[in-house]
Scaffold this active site. Structure first.
Site, PDB file in Angstrom:
ATOM      1  N   LYS A 143       0.928  -0.904  -0.014  1.00 53.26           N
ATOM      2  CA  LYS A 143      -0.020  -0.047   0.041  1.00 53.26           C
ATOM      3  C   LYS A 143       0.892   1.178   0.118  1.00 53.26           C
ATOM      4  O   LYS A 143       2.136   1.164   0.091  1.00 53.26           O
ATOM      5  CB  LYS A 143      -0.926   0.113   1.164  1.00 53.26           C
ATOM      6  CG  LYS A 143      -1.889  -1.174   1.264  1.00 53.26           C
ATOM      7  CD  LYS A 143      -2.811  -1.037   2.497  1.00 53.26           C
ATOM      8  CE  LYS A 143      -3.637  -2.275   2.688  1.00 53.26           C
ATOM      9  NZ  LYS A 143      -4.783  -2.299   3.705  1.00 53.26           N
ATOM     10  N   TYR A 203     -12.241  -3.052  -3.724  1.00 54.42           N
ATOM     11  CA  TYR A 203     -12.824  -2.915  -2.407  1.00 54.42           C
ATOM     12  C   TYR A 203     -14.450  -3.088  -2.380  1.00 54.42           C
ATOM     13  O   TYR A 203     -14.892  -2.578  -1.343  1.00 54.42           O
ATOM     14  CB  TYR A 203     -12.147  -1.603  -1.702  1.00 54.42           C
ATOM     15  CG  TYR A 203     -10.721  -2.091  -1.095  1.00 54.42           C
ATOM     16  CD1 TYR A 203     -10.424  -3.138  -0.133  1.00 54.42           C
ATOM     17  CD2 TYR A 203      -9.724  -1.042  -1.389  1.00 54.42           C
ATOM     18  CE1 TYR A 203      -9.099  -3.188   0.099  1.00 54.42           C
ATOM     19  CE2 TYR A 203      -8.568  -1.191  -0.907  1.00 54.42           C
ATOM     20  CZ  TYR A 203      -8.151  -2.198  -0.095  1.00 54.42           C
ATOM     21  OH  TYR A 203      -6.906  -2.419   0.416  1.00 54.42           O
ATOM     22  N   PHE A 240     -15.207   3.201   6.822  1.00 56.94           N
ATOM     23  CA  PHE A 240     -13.905   3.365   6.772  1.00 56.94           C
ATOM     24  C   PHE A 240     -13.509   3.482   5.126  1.00 56.94           C
ATOM     25  O   PHE A 240     -12.576   3.435   4.498  1.00 56.94           O
ATOM     26  CB  PHE A 240     -12.875   2.605   7.527  1.00 56.94           C
ATOM     27  CG  PHE A 240     -12.985   0.976   7.048  1.00 56.94           C
ATOM     28  CD1 PHE A 240     -12.531   0.567   5.963  1.00 56.94           C
ATOM     29  CD2 PHE A 240     -13.880   0.377   8.056  1.00 56.94           C
ATOM     30  CE1 PHE A 240     -12.755  -0.956   5.647  1.00 56.94           C
ATOM     31  CE2 PHE A 240     -13.975  -1.084   7.604  1.00 56.94           C
ATOM     32  CZ  PHE A 240     -13.484  -1.562   6.494  1.00 56.94           C
ATOM     33  N   ASN A 255      -1.758  -0.132   7.277  1.00 52.41           N
ATOM     34  CA  ASN A 255      -1.105  -1.563   7.524  1.00 52.41           C
ATOM     35  C   ASN A 255      -0.315  -2.103   6.432  1.00 52.41           C
ATOM     36  O   ASN A 255       0.030  -3.486   6.267  1.00 52.41           O
ATOM     37  CB  ASN A 255      -2.199  -2.456   8.250  1.00 52.41           C
ATOM     38  CG  ASN A 255      -3.186  -2.544   6.945  1.00 52.41           C
ATOM     39  OD1 ASN A 255      -3.046  -2.345   5.899  1.00 52.41           O
ATOM     40  ND2 ASN A 255      -4.467  -3.123   7.587  1.00 52.41           N
TER      41      ASN A 255
HETATM   42  P1  IDP Z   1      -7.434  -7.013   5.551  1.00 50.97           P
HETATM   43  O1  IDP Z   1      -6.888  -6.071   4.964  1.00 50.97           O
HETATM   44  O2  IDP Z   1      -6.902  -7.476   6.934  1.00 50.97           O
HETATM   45  O3  IDP Z   1      -8.316  -7.915   4.708  1.00 50.97           O
HETATM   46  P2  IDP Z   1     -10.243  -5.821   5.647  1.00 50.97           P
HETATM   47  O4  IDP Z   1     -11.284  -6.144   6.607  1.00 50.97           O
HETATM   48  O5  IDP Z   1     -10.393  -6.374   4.281  1.00 50.97           O
HETATM   49  O6  IDP Z   1      -8.831  -6.216   6.236  1.00 50.97           O
HETATM   50  O7  IDP Z   1     -10.393  -4.442   5.303  1.00 50.97           O
HETATM   51  C1  IDP Z   1      -9.495  -3.773   4.366  1.00 50.97           C
HETATM   52  C2  IDP Z   1      -8.784  -2.699   4.769  1.00 50.97           C
HETATM   53  O8  IDP Z   1      -9.613  -1.627   5.251  1.00 50.97           O
HETATM   54  C3  IDP Z   1      -7.814  -3.110   5.913  1.00 50.97           C
HETATM   55  O9  IDP Z   1      -6.609  -3.663   5.839  1.00 50.97           O
HETATM   56  C4  IDP Z   1      -7.571  -1.589   6.438  1.00 50.97           C
HETATM   57  O10 IDP Z   1      -6.440  -0.905   5.676  1.00 50.97           O
HETATM   58  C5  IDP Z   1      -8.902  -0.828   6.589  1.00 50.97           C
HETATM   59  N1  IDP Z   1      -9.968  -1.395   7.652  1.00 50.97           N
HETATM   60  C6  IDP Z   1     -10.351  -2.449   7.897  1.00 50.97           C
HETATM   61  N2  IDP Z   1     -10.999  -2.266   8.783  1.00 50.97           N
HETATM   62  C7  IDP Z   1     -10.952  -1.005   9.358  1.00 50.97           C
HETATM   63  C8  IDP Z   1     -11.463  -0.323  10.462  1.00 50.97           C
HETATM   64  O11 IDP Z   1     -12.402  -1.021  11.160  1.00 50.97           O
HETATM   65  N3  IDP Z   1     -11.250   0.794  10.703  1.00 50.97           N
HETATM   66  C9  IDP Z   1     -10.367   1.564   9.834  1.00 50.97           C
HETATM   67  N4  IDP Z   1      -9.966   1.018   8.682  1.00 50.97           N
HETATM   68  C10 IDP Z   1     -10.174  -0.462   8.507  1.00 50.97           C
END
Ligand code: IDP
Ligand code: MG
Length: 138
Positions: A9, A49, A57, A116
């Protein structure tokens, strides 16, 4: 042979962690089957996405992913989807296990979206779908 889509990212690219991510994937024994640096556009991210549309978010996530170049990677190997998710660690970098990419290299930045470092496909169906979005030529 199983394949997964990995994205470094914009935070990972800005912090010069592309090599670190690749080296962890390669050291684990997976093969890099394809790789490109690119600037994502909104249409591409809406497809990628789609499952998160409507979540609080979602818009910050799209804006974050547009904030700089990303590196898209196809990695290959038996059980690579599950294996890379373990290497990446859990979504929240504050609590991701040390030893993982997110646990070692990221932290809470106080932003609306969690930054992340990496994305990794979460299932065979997602991997096929996401690889076709980022690598339509494959
Ligand atoms: P993942 O990347 O671990 O599969 P996902 O639930 O698919 O997680 O979410 C996609 C991305 O959206 C995450 O990597 C993170 O950057 C962001 N994200 C997910 N959940 C949250 C949240 O509760 N608050 C803020 N950002 C979030
Ligand atoms: Mg996900």
């Amino acid at each position: 042979m199983e394949r997964t889509l990995i994205l470094v990212k914009p935070d990972g690219v800005k912090r010069n962690l592309v090599g670190e991510v690749l080296s962890r994937v390669e050291a684990k024994g997976y093969t890099i089957a394809a790789l490109k640096m690119m600037q994502a556009d909104r249409a591409l991210l809406l497809r990628h996405y789609a499952e998160h549309e409507g979540k609080p978010f979602f818009e910050p996530l799209v804006e974050f992913m547009l904030s700089g170049p990303i590196v898209a990677i196809v990695a290959e190997g038996n059980r690579v989807i599950e294996g890379f998710r373990k290497l990446a660690g859990t979504t929240d970098p504050t609590t991701a296990e040390p030893g993982t990419i997110r646990g070692d290299l990221a932290r809470d930045q106080g932003t609306k979206v969690v930054q992340n470092i990496v994305h990794g496909s979460d299932s065979v169906e997602s991997a096929l779908r996401e690889i076709s979005i980022f690598f339509p030529e494959l």
